[in-house]
Design a protein around this motif. Sequence first.
Motif, PDB file in Angstrom:
ATOM      1  N   GLN A  37       6.309  -4.159  -8.916  1.00  0.00           N
ATOM      2  CA  GLN A  37       7.410  -3.422  -8.287  1.00  0.00           C
ATOM      3  C   GLN A  37       7.221  -3.371  -6.779  1.00  0.00           C
ATOM      4  O   GLN A  37       6.129  -3.054  -6.289  1.00  0.00           O
ATOM      5  CB  GLN A  37       7.493  -2.003  -8.854  1.00  0.00           C
ATOM      6  N   LEU A  38       8.287  -3.668  -6.047  1.00  0.00           N
ATOM      7  CA  LEU A  38       8.272  -3.585  -4.590  1.00  0.00           C
ATOM      8  C   LEU A  38       9.146  -2.428  -4.140  1.00  0.00           C
ATOM      9  O   LEU A  38      10.331  -2.365  -4.473  1.00  0.00           O
ATOM     10  CB  LEU A  38       8.778  -4.894  -3.980  1.00  0.00           C
ATOM     11  N   HIS A  39       8.543  -1.520  -3.386  1.00  0.00           N
ATOM     12  CA  HIS A  39       9.256  -0.373  -2.815  1.00  0.00           C
ATOM     13  C   HIS A  39       9.526  -0.630  -1.334  1.00  0.00           C
ATOM     14  O   HIS A  39       9.092  -1.649  -0.777  1.00  0.00           O
ATOM     15  CB  HIS A  39       8.429   0.895  -3.005  1.00  0.00           C
ATOM     16  N   LEU A  40      10.196   0.284  -0.683  1.00  0.00           N
ATOM     17  CA  LEU A  40      10.560   0.096   0.722  1.00  0.00           C
ATOM     18  C   LEU A  40       9.347  -0.080   1.628  1.00  0.00           C
ATOM     19  O   LEU A  40       9.438  -0.744   2.662  1.00  0.00           O
ATOM     20  CB  LEU A  40      11.405   1.277   1.213  1.00  0.00           C
ATOM     21  N   GLU A  41       8.212   0.500   1.265  1.00  0.00           N
ATOM     22  CA  GLU A  41       7.033   0.402   2.128  1.00  0.00           C
ATOM     23  C   GLU A  41       5.942  -0.480   1.546  1.00  0.00           C
ATOM     24  O   GLU A  41       4.834  -0.534   2.095  1.00  0.00           O
ATOM     25  CB  GLU A  41       6.490   1.800   2.440  1.00  0.00           C
ATOM     26  N   GLY A  80      13.010 -12.782  -6.782  1.00  0.00           N
ATOM     27  CA  GLY A  80      13.066 -11.937  -7.970  1.00  0.00           C
ATOM     28  C   GLY A  80      14.319 -11.077  -7.908  1.00  0.00           C
ATOM     29  O   GLY A  80      15.415 -11.566  -7.630  1.00  0.00           O
ATOM     30  N   SER A  81      14.151  -9.779  -8.119  1.00  0.00           N
ATOM     31  CA  SER A  81      15.294  -8.877  -8.025  1.00  0.00           C
ATOM     32  C   SER A  81      15.363  -8.168  -6.678  1.00  0.00           C
ATOM     33  O   SER A  81      16.164  -7.260  -6.490  1.00  0.00           O
ATOM     34  CB  SER A  81      15.240  -7.834  -9.160  1.00  0.00           C
ATOM     35  N   THR A  82      14.531  -8.599  -5.716  1.00  0.00           N
ATOM     36  CA  THR A  82      14.505  -7.967  -4.402  1.00  0.00           C
ATOM     37  C   THR A  82      15.338  -8.744  -3.391  1.00  0.00           C
ATOM     38  O   THR A  82      15.647  -9.918  -3.583  1.00  0.00           O
ATOM     39  CB  THR A  82      13.069  -7.865  -3.849  1.00  0.00           C
ATOM     40  N   LEU A  83      15.676  -8.074  -2.306  1.00  0.00           N
ATOM     41  CA  LEU A  83      16.321  -8.698  -1.157  1.00  0.00           C
ATOM     42  C   LEU A  83      15.497  -8.323   0.069  1.00  0.00           C
ATOM     43  O   LEU A  83      15.290  -7.131   0.354  1.00  0.00           O
ATOM     44  CB  LEU A  83      17.757  -8.206  -1.011  1.00  0.00           C
ATOM     45  N   LEU A  84      15.018  -9.337   0.803  1.00  0.00           N
ATOM     46  CA  LEU A  84      14.056  -9.135   1.886  1.00  0.00           C
ATOM     47  C   LEU A  84      14.548  -9.772   3.172  1.00  0.00           C
ATOM     48  O   LEU A  84      15.239 -10.786   3.157  1.00  0.00           O
ATOM     49  CB  LEU A  84      12.701  -9.737   1.503  1.00  0.00           C
ATOM     50  N   GLN A  85      14.151  -9.172   4.314  1.00  0.00           N
ATOM     51  CA  GLN A  85      14.546  -9.684   5.624  1.00  0.00           C
ATOM     52  C   GLN A  85      13.330  -9.895   6.502  1.00  0.00           C
ATOM     53  O   GLN A  85      12.446  -9.030   6.591  1.00  0.00           O
ATOM     54  CB  GLN A  85      15.510  -8.706   6.309  1.00  0.00           C
ATOM     55  N   VAL A  86      13.273 -11.032   7.181  1.00  0.00           N
ATOM     56  CA  VAL A  86      12.163 -11.336   8.092  1.00  0.00           C
ATOM     57  C   VAL A  86      12.222 -10.386   9.277  1.00  0.00           C
ATOM     58  O   VAL A  86      13.252 -10.274   9.954  1.00  0.00           O
ATOM     59  CB  VAL A  86      12.241 -12.796   8.579  1.00  0.00           C
ATOM     60  N   SER A  87      11.119  -9.683   9.544  1.00  0.00           N
ATOM     61  CA  SER A  87      11.116  -8.642  10.571  1.00  0.00           C
ATOM     62  C   SER A  87      10.284  -8.985  11.803  1.00  0.00           C
ATOM     63  O   SER A  87      10.636  -8.594  12.913  1.00  0.00           O
ATOM     64  CB  SER A  87      10.614  -7.320   9.984  1.00  0.00           C
ATOM     65  N   GLN A  88       9.177  -9.712  11.634  1.00  0.00           N
ATOM     66  CA  GLN A  88       8.358 -10.092  12.790  1.00  0.00           C
ATOM     67  C   GLN A  88       7.227 -11.008  12.348  1.00  0.00           C
ATOM     68  O   GLN A  88       6.921 -11.106  11.162  1.00  0.00           O
ATOM     69  CB  GLN A  88       7.778  -8.863  13.490  1.00  0.00           C
ATOM     70  N   PRO A  89       6.569 -11.698  13.313  1.00  0.00           N
ATOM     71  CA  PRO A  89       5.382 -12.474  12.968  1.00  0.00           C
ATOM     72  C   PRO A  89       4.236 -11.555  12.570  1.00  0.00           C
ATOM     73  O   PRO A  89       4.195 -10.376  12.949  1.00  0.00           O
ATOM     74  CB  PRO A  89       5.038 -13.211  14.273  1.00  0.00           C
ATOM     75  N   ARG A  90       3.297 -12.094  11.828  1.00  0.00           N
ATOM     76  CA  ARG A  90       2.039 -11.393  11.580  1.00  0.00           C
ATOM     77  C   ARG A  90       1.110 -11.765  12.745  1.00  0.00           C
ATOM     78  O   ARG A  90       0.783 -12.926  12.935  1.00  0.00           O
ATOM     79  CB  ARG A  90       1.431 -11.838  10.247  1.00  0.00           C
ATOM     80  N   PHE A  91       0.712 -10.784  13.547  1.00  0.00           N
ATOM     81  CA  PHE A  91      -0.172 -11.037  14.687  1.00  0.00           C
ATOM     82  C   PHE A  91      -1.615 -10.903  14.206  1.00  0.00           C
ATOM     83  O   PHE A  91      -1.993  -9.871  13.668  1.00  0.00           O
ATOM     84  CB  PHE A  91       0.112 -10.050  15.824  1.00  0.00           C
ATOM     85  N   PRO A  92      -2.426 -11.947  14.379  1.00  0.00           N
ATOM     86  CA  PRO A  92      -3.780 -11.944  13.793  1.00  0.00           C
ATOM     87  C   PRO A  92      -4.709 -10.957  14.474  1.00  0.00           C
ATOM     88  O   PRO A  92      -4.621 -10.713  15.681  1.00  0.00           O
ATOM     89  CB  PRO A  92      -4.254 -13.382  14.023  1.00  0.00           C
ATOM     90  N   ARG A 132      10.836  -6.928   5.705  1.00  0.00           N
ATOM     91  CA  ARG A 132      11.236  -5.564   5.357  1.00  0.00           C
ATOM     92  C   ARG A 132      12.052  -5.654   4.063  1.00  0.00           C
ATOM     93  O   ARG A 132      12.612  -6.710   3.746  1.00  0.00           O
ATOM     94  CB  ARG A 132      12.043  -4.898   6.478  1.00  0.00           C
ATOM     95  N   VAL A 133      12.132  -4.555   3.338  1.00  0.00           N
ATOM     96  CA  VAL A 133      12.801  -4.540   2.034  1.00  0.00           C
ATOM     97  C   VAL A 133      14.220  -3.996   2.185  1.00  0.00           C
ATOM     98  O   VAL A 133      14.416  -2.847   2.578  1.00  0.00           O
ATOM     99  CB  VAL A 133      12.007  -3.683   1.026  1.00  0.00           C
ATOM    100  N   LEU A 134      15.194  -4.828   1.883  1.00  0.00           N
ATOM    101  CA  LEU A 134      16.589  -4.390   1.878  1.00  0.00           C
ATOM    102  C   LEU A 134      17.025  -3.896   0.500  1.00  0.00           C
ATOM    103  O   LEU A 134      17.912  -3.049   0.399  1.00  0.00           O
ATOM    104  CB  LEU A 134      17.505  -5.541   2.312  1.00  0.00           C
ATOM    105  N   ARG A 135      16.404  -4.435  -0.543  1.00  0.00           N
ATOM    106  CA  ARG A 135      16.688  -3.987  -1.913  1.00  0.00           C
ATOM    107  C   ARG A 135      15.393  -4.009  -2.710  1.00  0.00           C
ATOM    108  O   ARG A 135      14.730  -5.032  -2.806  1.00  0.00           O
ATOM    109  CB  ARG A 135      17.719  -4.906  -2.573  1.00  0.00           C
ATOM    110  N   GLU A 136      15.007  -2.865  -3.217  1.00  0.00           N
ATOM    111  CA  GLU A 136      13.803  -2.771  -4.025  1.00  0.00           C
ATOM    112  C   GLU A 136      13.986  -3.528  -5.343  1.00  0.00           C
ATOM    113  O   GLU A 136      15.101  -3.759  -5.793  1.00  0.00           O
ATOM    114  CB  GLU A 136      13.468  -1.304  -4.299  1.00  0.00           C
ATOM    115  N   GLY A 137      12.860  -3.879  -5.944  1.00  0.00           N
ATOM    116  CA  GLY A 137      12.922  -4.589  -7.216  1.00  0.00           C
ATOM    117  C   GLY A 137      11.560  -5.122  -7.586  1.00  0.00           C
ATOM    118  O   GLY A 137      10.538  -4.585  -7.141  1.00  0.00           O
ATOM    119  N   GLN A 138      11.528  -6.164  -8.383  1.00  0.00           N
ATOM    120  CA  GLN A 138      10.272  -6.743  -8.840  1.00  0.00           C
ATOM    121  C   GLN A 138      10.177  -8.215  -8.433  1.00  0.00           C
ATOM    122  O   GLN A 138      11.178  -8.929  -8.367  1.00  0.00           O
ATOM    123  CB  GLN A 138      10.156  -6.638 -10.364  1.00  0.00           C
ATOM    124  N   ILE A 139       8.920  -8.624  -8.156  1.00  0.00           N
ATOM    125  CA  ILE A 139       8.624 -10.016  -7.822  1.00  0.00           C
ATOM    126  C   ILE A 139       7.492 -10.480  -8.723  1.00  0.00           C
ATOM    127  O   ILE A 139       6.565  -9.725  -9.019  1.00  0.00           O
ATOM    128  CB  ILE A 139       8.236 -10.173  -6.341  1.00  0.00           C
TER     129      ILE A 139
END
Length: 214
Positions: free
Chosen positions: A35-39, A106-118, A146-153
């Motif tokens: 399960q994927l939640h907003l955070e 899966g059942s989630t909807l996700l948006q690219v928010s930023q690079p991962r800075f090492p 970031r999570v636009l729609r929670e769900g499962q992956i």
Amino acid sequence: MEVISLNVGKPVTVDYRGKPLETGIYKMPAAGPVQLHLEGFAGDGQADLVNHGGPDKAVCVYPIEHYAFWEEQLGKKLDFSAFGENITVSGLLETEVCIGDVYEIGSTLLQVSQPRFPCFKLSQKHGPADMPAKVLATGYSGFYFRVLREGQITAGDRIVKKESGAGGYPVKRVLYLMEHGRKDKSGLAELSELDSLASGTRMKFRSWLEAAES
């Protein structure tokens, strides 16, 4: 485009230069849907909540295509989540994926928010002290959703692009500006107004722009 491995784990304490270090970089592949939640994912966690986690960094993503390069550089076989990523993916490269792009997984909807800075925790995990610098030099950074729609992956899920981000700013370009962009007024101005970019990064760019203009 596909989820190769879905990885979660709670922070653990490890040794770093003779001192204890709490880190969430050690994640393990999960069997079955998670399960994927907003955070973030159920069963996952971060030790440094200032620089990791939160709504704009809910899901860390890393492309499987880079693994062969790092295996050659490090001289060892890498397990999934070698870079602490929640999702090891195929077909989503930093040169092509743009800030604001929206994907259904899966059942989630996700948006690219930023690079991962090492950060230095990559050095703790893999050994070389210059590991973060090498990641920056290659641009093989990964990125956050970031999570636009929670769900499962679930591992094996297809990744379907649903929308392109405004402006068409590739993750690699934004990573470059995060490292070198303090005097790039035009780049800073554009990205400081890009609503889909993580708010903390937008604020950083705005402060750099103000400094460059003063």
